[in-house]
Design an enzyme around this catalytic site. Structure first.
Site, PDB file in Angstrom:
ATOM      1  N   ASP A 242     -82.151   2.447 -16.144  1.00 47.15           N
ATOM      2  CA  ASP A 242     -82.737   3.142 -17.290  1.00 47.15           C
ATOM      3  C   ASP A 242     -83.618   4.258 -16.750  1.00 47.15           C
ATOM      4  OD1 ASP A 242     -82.998   2.207 -20.464  1.00 47.15           O
ATOM      5  OD2 ASP A 242     -84.577   3.561 -19.814  1.00 47.15           O
TER       6      ASP A 242
ATOM      7  N   ARG B 252     -96.689  10.297 -29.590  1.00 47.24           N
ATOM      8  CA  ARG B 252     -96.415   9.724 -28.276  1.00 47.24           C
ATOM      9  C   ARG B 252     -97.056  10.513 -27.141  1.00 47.24           C
ATOM     10  NH1 ARG B 252     -90.152   7.493 -28.325  1.00 47.24           N
ATOM     11  NH2 ARG B 252     -90.344   6.173 -30.178  1.00 47.24           N
TER      12      ARG B 252
END
Length: 290
Positions: free
Chosen positions: A158, A57
């Site tokens: 979020d 990632r």
């Protein structure tokens, strides 16, 4: 595969934007630093076995900036605590696994809870991800409250700003939407055509109930206003240690109405973490009486 070597050196420029295809250097010390930084920043506890996930990632961020050493990337982050790259770093290490009406038993419970409410219903979805959960909440309110649902408000937050961008767009693959029953698909979604073939968008009456905003549960101040009839905080606490979980639960309590419900994920158990809540049913909690 990760190539481990001793030492590190800075390569490339911070914002070169070049995509350099070559092995990147991630040492044990680098991985430890990453684990510490994401814990400090977002409260996320990364296990040892997440090393390959972390490499894959964050490698995109290093290549974006023309770097070959994780140590150099991390040093730049630490020297620039207010840099925009912190957002990309956090987004990269955030897991977004969600679906419409996930853990379906919660939604009839919510419907029963709000059906007789006279005041406008307020819900906080504290891990909105790409929007499937808050949209499911909005659909439930529209089905349950009828015209009164127009007064309801869902605050959806979020930490992952990329996920929130997708949530605001409200566009999903049709194969994902087809998993819902036909009545809901016809009522709540618009089928894409032309260049949008294979996609579906939530109808305006669904998105009108939802306000999306970024929020870090570790932040000293939360930009949300209660009291809430329900807080959905599902499948996010599993990424925190028990100390962090307890602090968040203590902060939830004053934001809830006296009869408010807290919904947790199927693998989360708050009974032994905080005395602010008591278990009402399957992963559903109410405020403990003091």
């Amino acid at each position: 595969m990760t190539r481990q070597v001793e030492g590190s050196a800075e390569a490339g420029q911070w914002a070169s934007g070049n995509q350099i295809e070559r092995d990147l250097i991630l040492t044990d010390a680098d991985f430890s630093r990453i684990r510490e930084l994401i814990y400090q920043r977002a409260g996320i506890v990364l296990a040892e076995h997440k090393r390959e996930m972390v490499y894959s990632r964050l490698a995109k961020r290093l290549r974006h900036h023309g770097m070959t050493h994780f140590a150099a990337y991390l040093s730049r982050l630490e020297r620039q605590p207010d840099a925009k790259e912190w957002e990309a770093f956090t987004n990269a290490l955030t897991t977004n696994l969600t679906a419409f009406f996930r853990e379906a038993h919660h939604f009839p419970l919510l419907a029963d809870h709000v059906r007789a409410k006279q005041e406008p219903v307020k819900i906080w979805c504290a891990a909105a991800s790409t929007g499937e959960e808050p949209c499911s909440l909005a659909m439930t309110l529209l089905e349950t409250l009828g015209p009164r649902a127009e007064q309801a408000r869902i605050t959806a937050t979020d930490i992952d700003t990329d996920a929130l961008s997708k949530a605001r767009a409200g566009i999903y693959p049709q194969e994902q939407v087809r998993k819902l029953d036909e009545v809901r698909v016809k009522r709540f979604f618009q089928k894409g055509a032309g260049r949008h073939e294979g996609l579906a968008r939530v109808r305006p009456e669904v998105s009108a109930l939802i306000e999306y905003m970024p929020l870090n549960l570790l932040a000293p101040q939360w930009p949300v206003k209660g009291p809430f009839d329900a807080i959905f905080c599902r499948n996010i606490m599993i990424y925190f240690d028990k100390t962090t979980q307890a602090k968040i639960l203590e902060r939830f309590a004053p934001l809830m109405k006296p009869d408010g419900l807290l919904f947790a994920g199927h693998s989360e158990n708050f009974s032994y973490i905080s005395d602010a809540f008591k278990l009402r049913g399957q992963t559903v909690y109410t405020l403990a009486k003091k």
